[in-house]
Design a protein around this motif. Structure first.
Motif, PDB file in Angstrom:
ATOM      1  N   TRP A   1       0.852  -1.183   0.000  1.00 52.26           N
ATOM      2  CA  TRP A   1       0.000   0.000   0.000  1.00 52.26           C
ATOM      3  C   TRP A   1       0.890   1.235   0.000  1.00 52.26           C
ATOM      4  CZ3 TRP A   1      -4.027  -1.127   4.459  1.00 52.26           C
ATOM      5  CH2 TRP A   1      -4.947  -2.079   4.003  1.00 52.26           C
ATOM      6  N   SER A   2       0.346   2.354  -0.496  1.00 48.87           N
ATOM      7  CA  SER A   2       1.150   3.572  -0.543  1.00 48.87           C
ATOM      8  C   SER A   2       0.269   4.798  -0.409  1.00 48.87           C
ATOM      9  CB  SER A   2       1.928   3.637  -1.858  1.00 48.87           C
ATOM     10  OG  SER A   2       2.651   4.854  -1.953  1.00 48.87           O
ATOM     11  N   ASP A   3       0.847   5.848   0.182  1.00 50.20           N
ATOM     12  CA  ASP A   3       0.192   7.157   0.195  1.00 50.20           C
ATOM     13  C   ASP A   3       0.785   8.077  -0.855  1.00 50.20           C
ATOM     14  OD1 ASP A   3       2.684   7.646   1.223  1.00 50.20           O
ATOM     15  OD2 ASP A   3       2.014   8.693   3.022  1.00 50.20           O
ATOM     16  N   GLY A   4       1.588   7.499  -1.754  1.00 50.49           N
ATOM     17  CA  GLY A   4       2.250   8.276  -2.784  1.00 50.49           C
ATOM     18  C   GLY A   4       3.691   8.574  -2.461  1.00 50.49           C
ATOM     19  N   ALA A   5       4.057   8.455  -1.169  1.00 50.18           N
ATOM     20  CA  ALA A   5       5.435   8.721  -0.762  1.00 50.18           C
ATOM     21  C   ALA A   5       6.053   7.530  -0.042  1.00 50.18           C
ATOM     22  CB  ALA A   5       5.482   9.952   0.146  1.00 50.18           C
ATOM     23  N   THR A   6       5.260   6.811   0.720  1.00 49.78           N
ATOM     24  CA  THR A   6       5.756   5.704   1.542  1.00 49.78           C
ATOM     25  C   THR A   6       4.982   4.439   1.222  1.00 49.78           C
ATOM     26  OG1 THR A   6       6.263   7.250   3.328  1.00 49.78           O
ATOM     27  CG2 THR A   6       6.173   4.909   3.903  1.00 49.78           C
ATOM     28  N   CYS A   7       5.704   3.328   1.110  1.00 50.72           N
ATOM     29  CA  CYS A   7       5.063   2.036   0.901  1.00 50.72           C
ATOM     30  C   CYS A   7       4.968   1.283   2.234  1.00 50.72           C
ATOM     31  CB  CYS A   7       5.856   1.192  -0.101  1.00 50.72           C
ATOM     32  SG  CYS A   7       5.556   1.640  -1.826  1.00 50.72           S
ATOM     33  N   TRP A   8       3.847   0.608   2.401  1.00 52.37           N
ATOM     34  CA  TRP A   8       3.590  -0.191   3.594  1.00 52.37           C
ATOM     35  C   TRP A   8       3.308  -1.626   3.166  1.00 52.37           C
ATOM     36  CZ3 TRP A   8       3.950   2.213   8.347  1.00 52.37           C
ATOM     37  CH2 TRP A   8       3.999   3.615   8.316  1.00 52.37           C
ATOM     38  N   PRO A   9       3.948  -2.601   3.835  1.00 51.77           N
ATOM     39  CA  PRO A   9       3.777  -4.002   3.403  1.00 51.77           C
ATOM     40  C   PRO A   9       2.464  -4.597   3.894  1.00 51.77           C
ATOM     41  CG  PRO A   9       5.282  -3.888   5.258  1.00 51.77           C
ATOM     42  CD  PRO A   9       4.944  -2.460   4.904  1.00 51.77           C
ATOM     43  N   VAL A  10       1.948  -5.543   3.117  1.00 48.23           N
ATOM     44  CA  VAL A  10       0.760  -6.323   3.470  1.00 48.23           C
ATOM     45  C   VAL A  10       1.142  -7.789   3.295  1.00 48.23           C
ATOM     46  CG1 VAL A  10      -1.674  -6.770   3.008  1.00 48.23           C
ATOM     47  CG2 VAL A  10      -0.743  -4.470   2.629  1.00 48.23           C
ATOM     48  N   VAL A  11       1.295  -8.498   4.396  1.00 48.17           N
ATOM     49  CA  VAL A  11       1.787  -9.875   4.373  1.00 48.17           C
ATOM     50  C   VAL A  11       0.692 -10.806   4.881  1.00 48.17           C
ATOM     51  CG1 VAL A  11       3.489 -11.471   5.324  1.00 48.17           C
ATOM     52  CG2 VAL A  11       4.185  -9.165   4.622  1.00 48.17           C
ATOM     53  N   ASP A  12       0.350 -11.802   4.076  1.00 43.25           N
ATOM     54  CA  ASP A  12      -0.763 -12.713   4.375  1.00 43.25           C
ATOM     55  C   ASP A  12      -2.038 -11.934   4.665  1.00 43.25           C
ATOM     56  OD1 ASP A  12       0.860 -14.837   3.932  1.00 43.25           O
ATOM     57  OD2 ASP A  12       0.954 -15.540   5.990  1.00 43.25           O
ATOM     58  N   GLY A  13      -2.213 -10.843   3.930  1.00 43.46           N
ATOM     59  CA  GLY A  13      -3.408 -10.030   4.084  1.00 43.46           C
ATOM     60  C   GLY A  13      -3.401  -9.129   5.302  1.00 43.46           C
ATOM     61  N   ILE A  14      -2.280  -9.026   6.022  1.00 39.70           N
ATOM     62  CA  ILE A  14      -2.180  -8.215   7.236  1.00 39.70           C
ATOM     63  C   ILE A  14      -1.313  -6.993   6.946  1.00 39.70           C
ATOM     64  CG2 ILE A  14      -1.550  -8.172   9.676  1.00 39.70           C
ATOM     65  CD1 ILE A  14      -1.602 -11.277   9.568  1.00 39.70           C
TER      66      ILE A  14
ATOM     67  N   ARG B   1      11.273  -7.956  -4.222  1.00 41.06           N
ATOM     68  CA  ARG B   1      12.085  -8.949  -4.950  1.00 41.06           C
ATOM     69  C   ARG B   1      11.451 -10.342  -4.916  1.00 41.06           C
ATOM     70  NH1 ARG B   1      15.369  -7.964  -0.286  1.00 41.06           N
ATOM     71  NH2 ARG B   1      15.599  -9.852   1.015  1.00 41.06           N
ATOM     72  N   GLY B   2      10.221 -10.405  -4.398  1.00 38.41           N
ATOM     73  CA  GLY B   2       9.480 -11.658  -4.434  1.00 38.41           C
ATOM     74  C   GLY B   2       9.803 -12.634  -3.334  1.00 38.41           C
ATOM     75  N   ASP B   3      10.512 -12.193  -2.286  1.00 40.54           N
ATOM     76  CA  ASP B   3      10.901 -13.094  -1.207  1.00 40.54           C
ATOM     77  C   ASP B   3       9.889 -12.976  -0.060  1.00 40.54           C
ATOM     78  OD1 ASP B   3      12.147 -14.743   0.570  1.00 40.54           O
ATOM     79  OD2 ASP B   3      14.136 -13.806   0.403  1.00 40.54           O
ATOM     80  N   ARG B   4       8.711 -13.543  -0.244  1.00 41.35           N
ATOM     81  CA  ARG B   4       7.658 -13.451   0.775  1.00 41.35           C
ATOM     82  C   ARG B   4       8.037 -14.202   2.047  1.00 41.35           C
ATOM     83  NH1 ARG B   4       5.473 -14.254  -4.180  1.00 41.35           N
ATOM     84  NH2 ARG B   4       4.052 -12.645  -4.968  1.00 41.35           N
ATOM     85  N   HIS B   5       8.743 -15.306   1.891  1.00 37.57           N
ATOM     86  CA  HIS B   5       9.161 -16.092   3.052  1.00 37.57           C
ATOM     87  C   HIS B   5      10.020 -15.239   3.986  1.00 37.57           C
ATOM     88  CE1 HIS B   5       9.855 -20.153   4.842  1.00 37.57           C
ATOM     89  NE2 HIS B   5      10.980 -19.608   5.250  1.00 37.57           N
ATOM     90  N   HIS B   6      10.971 -14.506   3.443  1.00 37.33           N
ATOM     91  CA  HIS B   6      11.844 -13.664   4.259  1.00 37.33           C
ATOM     92  C   HIS B   6      11.068 -12.499   4.857  1.00 37.33           C
ATOM     93  CE1 HIS B   6      15.580 -12.016   5.718  1.00 37.33           C
ATOM     94  NE2 HIS B   6      15.407 -10.891   5.041  1.00 37.33           N
ATOM     95  N   ALA B   7      10.133 -11.932   4.099  1.00 35.64           N
ATOM     96  CA  ALA B   7       9.323 -10.826   4.623  1.00 35.64           C
ATOM     97  C   ALA B   7       8.551 -11.264   5.866  1.00 35.64           C
ATOM     98  CB  ALA B   7       8.361 -10.330   3.545  1.00 35.64           C
ATOM     99  N   ARG B   8       7.950 -12.452   5.817  1.00 37.08           N
ATOM    100  CA  ARG B   8       7.229 -12.963   6.985  1.00 37.08           C
ATOM    101  C   ARG B   8       8.175 -13.160   8.162  1.00 37.08           C
ATOM    102  NH1 ARG B   8       5.137 -15.532   2.547  1.00 37.08           N
ATOM    103  NH2 ARG B   8       2.854 -15.497   2.287  1.00 37.08           N
ATOM    104  N   ALA B   9       9.324 -13.770   7.887  1.00 38.97           N
ATOM    105  CA  ALA B   9      10.276 -14.051   8.960  1.00 38.97           C
ATOM    106  C   ALA B   9      10.742 -12.763   9.639  1.00 38.97           C
ATOM    107  CB  ALA B   9      11.468 -14.834   8.411  1.00 38.97           C
ATOM    108  N   LEU B  10      10.936 -11.703   8.879  1.00 41.33           N
ATOM    109  CA  LEU B  10      11.340 -10.417   9.461  1.00 41.33           C
ATOM    110  C   LEU B  10      10.258  -9.864  10.385  1.00 41.33           C
ATOM    111  CD1 LEU B  10      12.941  -8.638   6.368  1.00 41.33           C
ATOM    112  CD2 LEU B  10      14.146  -9.344   8.443  1.00 41.33           C
ATOM    113  N   LEU B  11       9.026  -9.858   9.920  1.00 36.68           N
ATOM    114  CA  LEU B  11       7.936  -9.272  10.709  1.00 36.68           C
ATOM    115  C   LEU B  11       7.655 -10.073  11.973  1.00 36.68           C
ATOM    116  CD1 LEU B  11       5.380  -8.174   7.962  1.00 36.68           C
ATOM    117  CD2 LEU B  11       6.796  -6.707   9.411  1.00 36.68           C
ATOM    118  N   LEU B  12       7.864 -11.374  11.928  1.00 38.38           N
ATOM    119  CA  LEU B  12       7.568 -12.216  13.084  1.00 38.38           C
ATOM    120  C   LEU B  12       8.540 -11.992  14.241  1.00 38.38           C
ATOM    121  CD1 LEU B  12       6.593 -15.539  11.301  1.00 38.38           C
ATOM    122  CD2 LEU B  12       5.066 -14.018  12.562  1.00 38.38           C
TER     123      LEU B  12
END
Length: 399
Positions: free
Chosen positions: A31-44, A64-75
């Protein structure tokens, strides 16, 4: 394969948590407000403030398509009250792999995520007095709302009870890992947002909603702001319910946060009905309404509940009745020995949490035998009574 949360609606009109600017979807995971992007992982959506480096790392992983790593970071991200250090990235990566493959259950996932003493609290919350009081408070002020929103929803167990009975739910919590467990184990079709209660809630008003904050307000430093946000989200025709707000005049066994006294809470919620929170446990177990209580009579109450507006609900709901098709199993806390039924506490903290859970104990002749055959050989009347007393539970799969 399509996942259950693919069908969960996004929050209506999501907003930047600091500027209030509307956010638009620029990809399925951003998601973005035009300046900043915010991640949405597993719909969250991850909309926490003060986590710029983490947000940017997760966005980069998604790009870069690494959803597995994105989840691991947020957890690995925690709240300010965490008692253990964040788990290593290898542990969170293992949780992602185990949960998504179906080989890891809820309790094991919490262990690997470093939940510490919070893990048994969540694992056994379905029968806790605080859980029953939340359901009792909701039932007394039930209007069949268009949705129920819970601030500080944890892993979503209260929302699950609402969702199972057909009402859409929205959960907000500051810890992504709790929401991720809610998504995978507890309430997969809920709308879930990771956001700070200390900031403005990043959603537009949901007219007529019931908005709940249970066993959490005393943790929030700016209680007035949080309550104003709850009212804003509920809209003029909605309800705000605050449950189990600890009373600072009563020994809380080391509870954290900044509890207020009854007058302090009431001053923040003018016009709200005030209750002894323990009354809603009784309401859940035995029925009847909890009386609005004058403040001087609440001075020795361990915790308080508040409802705004103070009027009772216009509809009825009974969370003590199992939903059709529920898979009922004996409460794993309970043991039968020498004709007595008692909880077997996994930690001293859980024993303290359940100090008033008299409904889980029995010396009555035959109850120990009834517990052993409750799920398979009890009569419908006995089974209904055991569900209400939390001797039989509708536990999530892979508990």
């Amino acid at each position: 394969m399509r996942q259950p949360w693919d069908t969960a609606a996004p929050p209506p009109h999501p907003r930047h948590p600091l500027t209030g600017l509307p956010l638009t979807r620029v990809s399925p995971e951003l998601w973005s407000d035009g300046a900043t992007c915010w991640p949405v992982v597993d719909g969250i959506p991850f909309l926490r403030t003060g986590r710029e480096a983490l947000r940017e790392a997760v966005v980069s992983a998604l790009e870069r398509g690494d959803r597995h790593h994105a989840r691991a970071l947020l957890l690995r991200d925690q709240d300010d009250h965490a008692r253990l250090p964040p788990p290593p990235l290898s542990s969170t990566a293992a949780v992602v792999a185990g949960v998504e493959s179906g080989t890891m259950g809820l309790r094991e996932a919490m262990e690997h995520l470093g939940f510490g003493p919070v893990a048994p609290y969540f694992a056994h919350r379905q029968s806790a007095p605080t859980f029953l009081s939340a359901l009792g408070l909701l039932a007394q002020h039930w209007d069949a709302p268009p949705c129920v929103v819970e601030l500080a929803c944890g892993i979503g167990q209260v929302l699950r009870e609402v969702s199972l009975r057909g009402t859409p739910v929205v959960g907000v919590d500051v810890v992504f890992a709790k929401l991720w467990l809610a998504r995978h184990f507890i309430v997969p079709q809920a709308v879930l947002l990771c956001a700070d209660a200390a900031a403005d809630l990043p959603i537009a008003p949901l007219e007529g909603a019931t908005v709940l904050c249970h066993d959490a307000l005393y943790f929030l430093p700016d209680k007035a702001r949080a309550l104003a946000e709850l009212r804003r989200v509920a809209g003029p025709s909605g309800r705000v319910l605050v449950g189990h707000a600890h009373n600072r005049h009563v020994d809380q066994r080391g509870v954290g946060g900044t509890p207020l006294d009854p007058a302090g809470y009431a001053a923040l919620m003018p016009g709200a009905a005030c209750y002894d929170d323990a009354g809603f446990v009784t309401r859940f177990l035995d029925g009847g309404a909890v009386a609005d209580t004058p403040l001087p009579q609440l001075e020795r109450a361990e915790a308080l509940s508040f409802a705004w507006p103070p009027t009772p609900g216009r509809r009825s709901i009974d969370f003590g009745v199992a939903v059709p098709g529920a898979r009922l199993s004996p409460n794993p806390l309970l043991e039968a020995h020498d004709g007595r039924v008692r909880p077997a506490w996994p930690t001293p903290g859980l024993a303290a949490e359940y100090a008033s859970a008299h409904y889980l104990c029995s010396d009555a002749p035959g109850d120990a035998a009834l517990l052993r055959r409750a799920a398979t050989d009890a009569t419908p009347e006995q089974r209904a009574a055991l569900v209400r007393r939390r001797w039989l539970l509708n536990l999530p799969e892979r508990w």
